[in-house]
Design an enzyme around this catalytic site. Structure first.
Site, mmCIF file in Angstrom:
data_model
loop_
_atom_site.group_PDB
_atom_site.id
_atom_site.type_symbol
_atom_site.label_atom_id
_atom_site.label_comp_id
_atom_site.label_asym_id
_atom_site.label_seq_id
_atom_site.Cartn_x
_atom_site.Cartn_y
_atom_site.Cartn_z
ATOM 1 N N ASP A 194 -0.569 5.116 14.226
ATOM 2 C CA ASP A 194 -0.167 3.894 14.936
ATOM 3 C C ASP A 194 0.994 3.214 14.199
ATOM 4 O OD1 ASP A 194 -1.615 2.865 12.822
ATOM 5 O OD2 ASP A 194 -3.021 1.692 14.044
ATOM 6 N N SER A 195 1.426 3.825 13.078
ATOM 7 C CA SER A 195 2.666 3.407 12.413
ATOM 8 C C SER A 195 3.826 3.502 13.401
ATOM 9 C CB SER A 195 2.945 4.304 11.198
ATOM 10 O OG SER A 195 2.864 5.673 11.561
ATOM 11 N N ASP A 199 -4.269 8.368 16.020
ATOM 12 C CA ASP A 199 -4.789 7.113 15.482
ATOM 13 C C ASP A 199 -5.302 6.264 16.633
ATOM 14 O OD1 ASP A 199 -5.045 5.920 13.031
ATOM 15 O OD2 ASP A 199 -2.937 5.410 12.819
ATOM 16 N N LYS A 233 -8.405 9.235 14.474
ATOM 17 C CA LYS A 233 -8.554 8.525 13.193
ATOM 18 C C LYS A 233 -8.963 7.095 13.484
ATOM 19 C CE LYS A 233 -4.989 7.332 10.361
ATOM 20 N NZ LYS A 233 -5.122 5.862 10.281
ATOM 21 N N GLU A 235 -10.146 3.330 11.514
ATOM 22 C CA GLU A 235 -10.117 2.613 10.240
ATOM 23 C C GLU A 235 -11.421 1.866 9.972
ATOM 24 O OE1 GLU A 235 -6.736 -0.007 9.930
ATOM 25 O OE2 GLU A 235 -5.303 1.578 10.418
ATOM 26 N N GLU A 252 -5.891 4.899 1.542
ATOM 27 C CA GLU A 252 -4.539 4.321 1.503
ATOM 28 C C GLU A 252 -4.423 3.271 0.404
ATOM 29 O OE1 GLU A 252 -2.850 3.352 5.306
ATOM 30 O OE2 GLU A 252 -1.162 2.262 4.405
HETATM 31 O O1 KIV Z 1 -0.376 4.976 11.069
HETATM 32 C C1 KIV Z 1 -0.183 5.884 10.245
HETATM 33 O O2 KIV Z 1 0.845 6.556 10.250
HETATM 34 C C2 KIV Z 1 -1.239 6.128 9.266
HETATM 35 C C3 KIV Z 1 -1.009 7.099 8.153
HETATM 36 C C4 KIV Z 1 0.156 6.815 7.319
HETATM 37 C C5 KIV Z 1 -2.240 7.332 7.357
HETATM 38 O O3 KIV Z 1 -2.282 5.563 9.387
#
Ligand code: KIV
Length: 266
Positions: free
Chosen positions: A46-47, A85, A114, A116, A184
């Site tokens: 989600d970056s 994510d 993924k 959190e 992280e």
């Molecule tokens: O959002 C993302 O890219 C991430 C990774 C860097 C672990 O959560």
């Protein structure tokens, strides 16, 4: 036939003490080249909200957008495991919502999701997702979706007590069925201790050298995102300058009449 990386492959890597690589991707062609390079897991992080869409935090993105990017990446990958994510609020409101939203990502082409955090609720979400056949990569330490309660981009697990707390959460997630764990911004020694006490692979995102795998944001690796570079990221290229120079040359060629040439017209 291309051999697909699965949760079992990653488990075997850990058992054999073999490191593996995880890299983010947000579009089909980038995902294809990352896959061809042999990266084991392609993560639609989600970056992307920050590096590709220009938002201030990762919390700005929702399920509909993540679905579009997940589909694009999945269509470019044939070998790596594709993990997406789950965005802020997509698994927090109820276990049913979590199953539905995560299930949509699997239907779109992801091989896992993924999510959190830890705690009773998240552990029960991980348990249910695992029960219905959705592999979960957990994420502890600094968890960007909790930015507002963590009070900024802060290193987590700095003391033995804090490390033990992360390990206890990690063990619960492992028992609930998580197949791997991103750590992280955790000090290297703490991440080593956590990794040694888990049977699932740990994936370092600024958590040092002793995790079972490493993950970075591809825009940092390619030198494309130029707003800031996290201390733990390594820049392997300078896409920022490359794109800028190509765009400048194109602009000049158009304006001077050098583009198109005889070969470029019908
Ligand atoms: O959002 C993302 O890219 C991430 C990774 C860097 C672990 O959560």
């Amino acid at each position: 036939m291309v051999k697909k990386i699965t949760v079992n492959t990653l488990k075997q890597y850990k058992e054999r003490g073999e490191k593996f690589s995880v890299l983010t991707a947000y579009d089909c062609s980038t995902a294809k080249y990352i896959d061809q390079a042999g990266v084991d897991v392609v993560l639609i992080g989600d970056s992307l909200a920050m590096v590709a869409l220009g938002y201030e935090t990762t919390n700005a993105i929702g399920v509909d957008e993540m679905k579009i990017f997940t589909g694009a990446v999945a269509r470019g990958v044939s070998h790596a495991m594709v993990v997406t994510d789950m965005p802020f609020l997509s698994y927090h409101t109820s276990i049913e919502d979590a199953v539905r939203n995560c299930g949509l990502m699997i239907r779109t082409g992801a091989n896992g999701v993924k999510i959190e955090g830890g705690g009773d609720y998240i552990v029960s979400v991980v348990e249910r997702l695992s029960q219905v056949g959705i592999p979960v990569m957990s994420h502890l330490g600094f968890t960007p979706q909790f930015l507002n309660v963590l009070g900024g981009y802060k290193i987590q697990g700095k003391t033995q007590e804090a490390t033990d707390k992360i390990l206890a959460e990690a063990k619960r997630l492992e028992e609930a069925g998580a197949f791997s764990l991103v750590l992280e911004m955790v000090p290297e020694d703490s991440a080593k201790y956590i990794s040694e006490n888990l049977s699932i692979p740990t994936i370092s995102c600024g958590a040092g050298r002793y995790c079972d795998a490493q993950v970075l944001v591809s825009d940092d690796v390619f030198g494309k995102f130029s707003e800031f570079k996290p201390k733990f990221a390594r820049k392997y290229g300078d896409m920022h300058s490359f794109i800028y120079e190509c765009a400048c040359r194109y602009n000049e060629d158009v304006k001077s009449g050098r583009f198109p040439s005889d070969e470029e017209v019908f």
